[in-house]
Design an enzyme around this catalytic site. Structure first.
Site, mmCIF file in Angstrom:
data_model
loop_
_atom_site.group_PDB
_atom_site.id
_atom_site.type_symbol
_atom_site.label_atom_id
_atom_site.label_comp_id
_atom_site.label_asym_id
_atom_site.label_seq_id
_atom_site.Cartn_x
_atom_site.Cartn_y
_atom_site.Cartn_z
ATOM 1 N N THR A 1 0.842 -1.205 0.000
ATOM 2 C CA THR A 1 0.000 0.000 0.000
ATOM 3 C C THR A 1 0.872 1.249 0.000
ATOM 4 O O THR A 1 0.642 2.190 -0.779
ATOM 5 C CB THR A 1 -0.943 -0.008 1.215
ATOM 6 O OG1 THR A 1 -1.867 -1.085 1.063
ATOM 7 C CG2 THR A 1 -1.723 1.292 1.312
ATOM 8 N N ASN B 1 -5.908 -9.000 -7.523
ATOM 9 C CA ASN B 1 -6.026 -9.584 -6.183
ATOM 10 C C ASN B 1 -7.328 -10.322 -5.947
ATOM 11 O O ASN B 1 -7.422 -11.141 -5.044
ATOM 12 C CB ASN B 1 -5.857 -8.494 -5.119
ATOM 13 C CG ASN B 1 -6.841 -7.366 -5.301
ATOM 14 O OD1 ASN B 1 -6.881 -6.737 -6.352
ATOM 15 N ND2 ASN B 1 -7.643 -7.103 -4.287
ATOM 16 N N GLN C 1 0.487 -9.334 -5.725
ATOM 17 C CA GLN C 1 -0.051 -10.696 -5.844
ATOM 18 C C GLN C 1 0.776 -11.587 -6.758
ATOM 19 O O GLN C 1 0.515 -12.792 -6.835
ATOM 20 C CB GLN C 1 -1.492 -10.652 -6.371
ATOM 21 C CG GLN C 1 -2.504 -10.073 -5.403
ATOM 22 C CD GLN C 1 -2.785 -10.989 -4.215
ATOM 23 O OE1 GLN C 1 -2.389 -12.149 -4.186
ATOM 24 N NE2 GLN C 1 -3.477 -10.454 -3.222
ATOM 25 N N SER D 1 5.188 -6.837 -1.746
ATOM 26 C CA SER D 1 4.874 -6.936 -0.326
ATOM 27 C C SER D 1 5.540 -8.169 0.270
ATOM 28 O O SER D 1 5.701 -9.187 -0.409
ATOM 29 C CB SER D 1 3.353 -7.040 -0.183
ATOM 30 O OG SER D 1 3.001 -7.451 1.099
ATOM 31 N N GLY D 2 5.891 -8.115 1.544
ATOM 32 C CA GLY D 2 6.514 -9.264 2.196
ATOM 33 C C GLY D 2 5.519 -10.342 2.569
ATOM 34 O O GLY D 2 5.758 -11.542 2.365
ATOM 35 N N HIS D 3 4.368 -9.934 3.088
ATOM 36 C CA HIS D 3 3.476 -10.942 3.692
ATOM 37 C C HIS D 3 2.674 -11.756 2.690
ATOM 38 O O HIS D 3 1.996 -12.704 3.071
ATOM 39 C CB HIS D 3 2.530 -10.267 4.701
ATOM 40 C CG HIS D 3 1.398 -9.509 4.102
ATOM 41 N ND1 HIS D 3 0.132 -10.026 4.011
ATOM 42 C CD2 HIS D 3 1.336 -8.276 3.551
ATOM 43 C CE1 HIS D 3 -0.667 -9.137 3.447
ATOM 44 N NE2 HIS D 3 0.041 -8.060 3.156
ATOM 45 N N CYS E 1 -22.005 -7.634 2.167
ATOM 46 C CA CYS E 1 -23.464 -7.566 2.251
ATOM 47 C C CYS E 1 -23.855 -6.898 3.559
ATOM 48 O O CYS E 1 -23.598 -7.418 4.623
ATOM 49 C CB CYS E 1 -24.049 -8.964 2.180
ATOM 50 S SG CYS E 1 -25.795 -9.049 2.520
#
Lengths: 380, 127
Positions: free
Chosen positions: A70, A149, A177, A197-199, A322
């Site tokens: 991000t 993603n 991704q 991203s690392g995670h 929802c």
């Protein structure tokens, strides 16, 4: 079955990180070049930078540490838009980008930029010609993700990058991704900025990187000031343990990418074939051109929240939310033209390193049973 | 809303009726009273089918398309109204139903939809 949301930290990564978290470990500030402990920490940071660069086919100098994809997306898009504001204020992206890109573009719109949001063709792919058609004299940046993603489709970033290079427009790619799952070779792909991203790659959360192309040299206006770390692009004390963890995660991913890709592709095909027998199932996004472990399907005749709750033991996810006030399905699926009720009855299943054949067998059985049950209850 | 957050909003009674719905019907006999409310585009659709004799509901069945709360409310109501007179069904206590099923405030519309479907089934009846 939600590896696209995040991944568990690989035990090998956790072991690496521990070396930086104990009293007898490497805990010094990597910026403390005046003593050996600091220089040692710096050595590990640079080793990790090399590991991340190696997976991407980049050079270490082109990797900037951030807190995650991000932040990388923010730094890339805002940083480029601000630095090149004199050149133009038009940005091109697609409606199916991650919110980290879309919301950043929205912010820039509030600052006076103009943004064109491309609608991908039916299978979720952005046609490079769409990008070409949207380009203007004042276009400064194109941002198109590598792997989506939600639906997992792979965009033709090489072609889009080539187009941007030929028009002297910067190209940013969100690869959160795809890194470690789909081959990336930035030495051959004309990409100017790439977020990772690392995670998502069995590394820790809270760490990411932005690739900033060195040749041709790309300039960015930093978002965070204070200390001039990371060549002035991202100030802040470097989190050595996170960085070392991400480096190790990317090293492992690079070693295993081919075998793991083949294994996950086979598992995903088994999952799809098993689910499809329940009938009234459609794959969202192109079935062929997609990341190995990702599948997004919609089930006719069932409601999304009930489906998600009925499948809770599988830990699948849905792009839909929802609530009493909104019944909108995923914005990605709606952008692909799926009607709301089908967008809402879609689930994303993402397989990963620790997914087994047995997990897929269980998933097929549970999905078949629950979809059939919900359809029995459903009124037409 | 994430899955964990959603699960926190499901009471045990809602989960019970969602997983083991009572009185699900395949269709409705012509002699029975039937009514429906809602639409798929609105996110929920409920249909009731009532076997009535001498103004008393002898059997109530349902079908529903919607969230777990919608299914649970419809299922629970089929048990609740069986044996009751039509007049009683036409004046159901919304608060009581929401309270019995421990519905979060944002899910009260599921009760309203079911109530509308029951009203539709019993419209024109005067007992």
């Amino acid at each position: 079955m939600d590896y696209a949301a995040t991944t568990p930290v690989d035990p090998r990564v956790a072991e690496t990180m521990m070396r930086f978290l104990t009293m007898d470990g490497v805990y010094a500030n990597p910026a403390s070049s005046s003593h050996v402990l600091g220089r040692t920490a710096r050595g590990y940071v640079e080793a990790a930078r090399n590991q991340v660069a190696a997976l991407l086919g980049a050079t270490a100098r082109e990797i900037v540490w951030t807190s995650g994809a991000t932040e990388s997306n923010n730094l890339a898009i805002k940083g480029a838009a601000h630095f090149y504001a004199d050149k133009g204020r038009h940005i091109i992206t697609s409606r199916t980008e991650h919110k980290a890109v879309l919301d950043t573009c929205k912010q820039l719109e509030s600052e006076g930029c103009e943004v064109t949001y491309l609608v991908p063709v039916k299978d979720g792919i952005v046609d490079p010609q769409q990008v070409a058609d949207a380009m203007r004299d004042d276009t400064v940046l194109v941002s198109v993700m590598h792997v989506n993603n939600e639906i997992g489709v792979i965009q033709d970033v090489a072609e889009i990058g080539q187009l941007c290079r030929s028009r002297n427009v910067l190209f940013h790619c969100d690869a959160a991704q795809s890194a470690g799952k789909v081959e990336i070779d930035l030495s051959r792909m004309p990409v100017d900025l790439m977020s990772v991203s690392g995670h998502k790659v069995y590394g820790p959360k809270g760490i990411g990187a932005l690739y900033v192309c060195n040749e041709p040299c790309v300039h960015l206006q930093p978002l965070i000031h204070g200390g001039g770390h990371e060549r002035g692009l991202r100030s802040g004390t470097l989190a050595t343990h996170q960085i070392a963890g991400m480096g190790e995660a990317f090293r492992i991913a690079g070693e295993e990418i081919d075998a793991e890709g083949q294994r996950l592709r086979a598992l995903r095909e088994k999952l799809w074939n098993g689910i499809a027998t329940v009938g009234g199932v459609q794959c969202n996004g192109c079935l062929q051109t997609r990341a190995p472990g990702m599948l997004n399907v919609c089930f006719e005749g069932v409601e999304g929240e009930s489906l998600l709750f009925a499948l809770r033991q599988l830990a699948v996810s849905s792009g839909s939310a929802c609530t009493s006030s909104t019944n909108e399905g995923s914005y990605v699926l709606r952008a692909l033209g799926r009607p709301d009720h089908l967008a809402q009855s879609s689930i994303r299943m993402s397989l990963g390193r620790f997914s087994t054949d047995q997990d897929v067998d269980v998933a097929i059985e549970v999905i078949r049973e629950q979809v059939t049950r919900l359809r029995t209850i459903a009124v037409c | 809303m994430g899955i964990e957050e959603r699960q926190m909003n499901y009471s045990n009674i809602v989960i019970d009726h969602f997983e083991k719905p009572r009185n699900v019907i395949e269709g409705c006999d012509e002699s029975a009273l039937s009514g429906r409310a809602g639409s798929k585009s609105a996110g929920m659709l409920v249909e009731f089918c009532l076997d009535v004799s001498d103004g008393v509901i002898e059997h109530a069945g349902f079908r529903a398309w919607g969230c777990p709360h919608t299914i649970a409310v419809a299922s629970w109501l089929t048990e609740e109204i069986t044996g009751k007179g039509i007049n009683e069904v036409q004046s159901l206590d919304l608060d009581m139903i929401a309270s019995q099923l421990e519905l979060p405030a944002e899910k009260w519309n599921c009760v309203l939809m079911a109530e509308d479907a029951l009203r539709d089934a019993t419209k024109g009846t005067s007992h």
